[in-house]
Enzyme design. Structure first.
Site, short mmCIF file in Angstrom:
data_model
loop_
_atom_site.label_atom_id
_atom_site.label_comp_id
_atom_site.label_asym_id
_atom_site.label_seq_id
_atom_site.Cartn_x
_atom_site.Cartn_y
_atom_site.Cartn_z
N THR A 1 0.88 -1.17 0.00
CA THR A 1 0.00 0.00 0.00
C THR A 1 0.92 1.22 0.00
O THR A 1 1.56 1.53 1.00
CB THR A 1 -0.93 0.01 1.22
OG1 THR A 1 -1.80 -1.11 1.15
CG2 THR A 1 -1.77 1.29 1.24
N LYS B 1 -7.24 1.43 -3.32
CA LYS B 1 -6.96 1.04 -1.94
C LYS B 1 -7.21 2.21 -1.00
O LYS B 1 -7.68 2.02 0.14
CB LYS B 1 -5.51 0.56 -1.83
CG LYS B 1 -5.09 0.17 -0.41
CD LYS B 1 -5.91 -1.00 0.13
CE LYS B 1 -5.50 -1.36 1.56
NZ LYS B 1 -4.21 -2.05 1.65
N LYS C 1 -0.42 5.33 8.44
CA LYS C 1 0.38 5.50 7.23
C LYS C 1 -0.52 5.57 6.01
O LYS C 1 -0.37 6.45 5.15
CB LYS C 1 1.38 4.35 7.11
CG LYS C 1 2.34 4.45 5.92
CD LYS C 1 1.86 3.74 4.66
CE LYS C 1 1.88 2.24 4.83
NZ LYS C 1 1.51 1.54 3.56
#
Length: 276
Positions: A86, A161, A229
């Site tokens: 990711t 995502k 994050k």
């Protein structure tokens, strides 16, 4: 994530070489699955038709892809690099361009499903990149996935995502408030969740995390540190494209509160802790 995913590839009959920045982890995987542990990404990528990576962030990804010992340096022309990290859409586009210049292919392919999804081989993979290499990698990735879908050009997988993480953040905050409210009201929240999960409030988070939230257990899967994050990537992208994400920005700060409580490694359902 990478250990069970590579294990599913080996079980599917593929010849697998692995690299990990902690060499002992690669050696342990090779001893368990019968594959080969490589000393560098370049060595792992040599003679491979497909190279899969799952690391922490943009800089980690560049470190295993680029440079004299990077995977690109060892890949043969026409091979496909599939990135399950990711990361940002920006780095996906950067590495897609670098791959094309080197006669290679790059597919950004972040996953959803967490550690449990990787172990059980039921990840959802959202992909960006060119259609031909995507179609080539799809049947291979299905060894550890239940759905592998191309959603657009380079970077689109990472953007999808981000959409996924926005949805999860909002759902978990709503579920956290519901659990805390019900407990304050004196309800048997295990029973209440069983009831409302049969109606319009039902979600994967309720079905899989509601019970453990009530039990004050937060060691299931994706950690708060990683969610922060990811939400940082989302908020950075929103500043570029002008999207307004007030709830996401607020939940990101709530996760900062959880970190301040010492919960950086708790799973993402631990949002409820700041309400108790």
């Amino acid at each position: 994530m990478g250990h069970p995913m590579a294990g599913h590839l080996a079980k599917a009959g593929h010849t697998v070489a692995v690299y990990n920045r902690t060499a002992a982890k690669a050696q342990a995987w090779a001893a368990e699955h019968g594959g080969r542990a490589a000393a560098t990404p370049r060595e792992a990528a040599q003679d491979a038709d497909f190279v899969f990576a799952c690391v922490g962030n943009d800089d980690d990804l560049r470190s295993v892809v680029l440079g004299a010992d990077g995977a690109f340096a060892g890949m043969r022309p026409g091979a496909v690099f599939v990135d399950h990290t990711t990361a940002s859409a920006e780095v996906a586009r950067e590495l897609h361009a670098a791959a094309r210049a080197a006669g290679l292919h790059f597919v950004d392919a972040p996953v959803s499903g967490g550690q449990a999804g990787a172990v059980n081989g039921v990840l959802t993979v959202m992909c960006g990149g060119d259609a031909e290499p995507f179609e080539a990698m799809k049947p291979v990735a299905l060894a550890y996935s239940r759905a592998v879908t191309r959603v657009g050009e380079a970077g689109a997988g990472q953007l999808a995502k981000m959409v996924n993480q926005v949805c999860i953040a909002g759902l978990l905050q709503g579920l956290s408030e519901a659990v805390a409210f019900g407990q304050r009201a004196g309800l048997d929240m295990q029973q209440v969740l069983q009831v409302i999960s049969k109606g319009a409030a039902q979600s994967w988070q309720m079905e899989n995390r509601g019970t453990t939230m009530v039990e004050d257990k937060f060691d299931f899967g994706f950690a708060v540190d990683w969610m922060r994050k990811d939400l940082g990537l989302v908020l950075e992208e929103s500043r570029r494209n002008g999207a307004r994400l007030p709830v996401t920005a607020l939940v990101d700060q709530f996760y900062a509160d959880v970190q301040a409580l010492g919960g950086g490694r708790w799973d993402t359902s631990s949002l409820v802790k700041r309400l108790k």
